[in-house]
Write a protein that holds these residues in place. Structure first.
Motif, PDB file in Angstrom:
ATOM      1  N   ARG A 111       0.829  -1.210   0.000  1.00 54.00           N
ATOM      2  CA  ARG A 111       0.000   0.000   0.000  1.00 54.00           C
ATOM      3  C   ARG A 111       0.865   1.264   0.000  1.00 54.00           C
ATOM      4  N   ALA A 112       1.846   1.255  -0.877  1.00 53.27           N
ATOM      5  CA  ALA A 112       2.747   2.402  -1.011  1.00 53.27           C
ATOM      6  C   ALA A 112       2.003   3.580  -1.620  1.00 53.27           C
ATOM      7  N   ASP A 113       2.559   4.747  -1.448  1.00 54.81           N
ATOM      8  CA  ASP A 113       1.959   5.986  -1.932  1.00 54.81           C
ATOM      9  C   ASP A 113       1.809   5.949  -3.457  1.00 54.81           C
ATOM     10  N   TYR A 166       0.821   8.269  -5.396  1.00 58.98           N
ATOM     11  CA  TYR A 166       1.189   9.525  -6.048  1.00 58.98           C
ATOM     12  C   TYR A 166       2.699   9.774  -6.040  1.00 58.98           C
ATOM     13  N   ASN A 167       3.458   8.876  -5.475  1.00 57.26           N
ATOM     14  CA  ASN A 167       4.911   8.970  -5.516  1.00 57.26           C
ATOM     15  C   ASN A 167       5.344   8.892  -6.982  1.00 57.26           C
ATOM     16  N   SER A 217       6.220   5.404  -8.075  1.00 54.84           N
ATOM     17  CA  SER A 217       5.011   4.584  -8.206  1.00 54.84           C
ATOM     18  C   SER A 217       4.288   4.896  -9.508  1.00 54.84           C
ATOM     19  N   ARG A 231      12.400  13.017   3.348  1.00 50.50           N
ATOM     20  CA  ARG A 231      11.103  13.070   2.657  1.00 50.50           C
ATOM     21  C   ARG A 231      11.271  12.864   1.150  1.00 50.50           C
ATOM     22  N   PRO A 258      11.146  11.155  -2.336  1.00 47.48           N
ATOM     23  CA  PRO A 258      10.185  10.144  -2.796  1.00 47.48           C
ATOM     24  C   PRO A 258      10.764   8.734  -2.837  1.00 47.48           C
ATOM     25  N   LEU A 266       9.485   5.533  -0.527  1.00 50.53           N
ATOM     26  CA  LEU A 266       9.043   4.307  -1.170  1.00 50.53           C
ATOM     27  C   LEU A 266       9.807   3.091  -0.649  1.00 50.53           C
ATOM     28  N   GLN A 271       8.393   2.264   2.735  1.00 51.92           N
ATOM     29  CA  GLN A 271       7.093   1.616   2.619  1.00 51.92           C
ATOM     30  C   GLN A 271       7.227   0.173   2.125  1.00 51.92           C
TER      31      GLN A 271
END
Length: 197
Positions: free
Chosen positions: A34-36, A38-39, A42, A133, A135, A139, A142
């Motif tokens: 369930r990684a971001d 909007y990264n 991703s 922070r 990206p 990731l 996560q």
């Protein structure tokens, strides 16, 4: 000259095919973790896999929160890469069942490598850039959490010292030794094939 061209073709197939297998596997792992969404990384993974994944999703539903279509895509691309390598190297194909089993072994081997390198990156980032922070850093964090969280539940609290990555490395090495290597040996997988992909 012919032999050199054949080796060059195998190298190109291994490199480009292996990269796409990695991206397809990342699609599965990032959704599982369930990684971001909007990264930027991703987003790249989604765009790179969407053309082949969209038709598969029509026939392969998800199950229990797992994106089975992306896992099937990973296996299918791995099978195609192995088939092309065998055609280029020896001019014939192994039977389809053998190709499927070898592809599964190669995907599990790749999975352990992904987690291994993600853990290394995570540990290094925790030393040089804690709380970053970036990206890519987010990731990686996560991606590692599903592996490290169960280990943290078992380990006693050591006053802020997180030893879970050490046990994560041990677990990955055991999977590599006891599962991947033994499956490769039991199925007659040519030596070095999992390393090449």
């Amino acid at each position: 000259m012919n032999n050199s061209l054949g080796m060059a073709a195998i190298y190109v197939v291994q490199t480009l095919g292996g990269l796409y297998v990695l991206v397809a596997l990342l699609r599965f792992l990032l959704q599982t973790a369930r990684a971001d969404f909007y990264n930027p990384i991703s987003q790249f993974v989604v765009r790179a896999t969407q053309p082949l994944l969209a038709p598969l999703r029509r026939v392969i539903p998800g199950f229990g929160g797992l994106d089975l279509a992306s896992l099937v895509l990973t296996l299918l691309v791995q099978m195609l890469v192995l088939a092309i390598i065998f055609l280029l190297a020896i001019g014939s194909l192994p039977n389809i069942l053998q190709l499927l089993v070898w592809s599964m072994v190669a995907v599990v081997a790749l999975l352990t490598k992904v987690f291994f390198f993600a853990l290394i990156i995570s540990v290094i980032l925790s030393w040089v850039a804690p709380g970053s922070r970036n990206p890519a850093a987010l990731l990686v964090h996560q991606l590692c959490e599903p592996l490290l969280t169960p280990i943290r539940r078992i380990l006693p609290n050591l006053g802020g010292l997180d030893l879970s990555p050490i046990f994560g490395f041990i677990a990955l090495r055991l999977v590599d030794m006891l599962v991947v290597a033994e499956l490769a040996k039991a199925t007659g997988m040519p030596p070095g094939l999992t390393l090449a992909l």
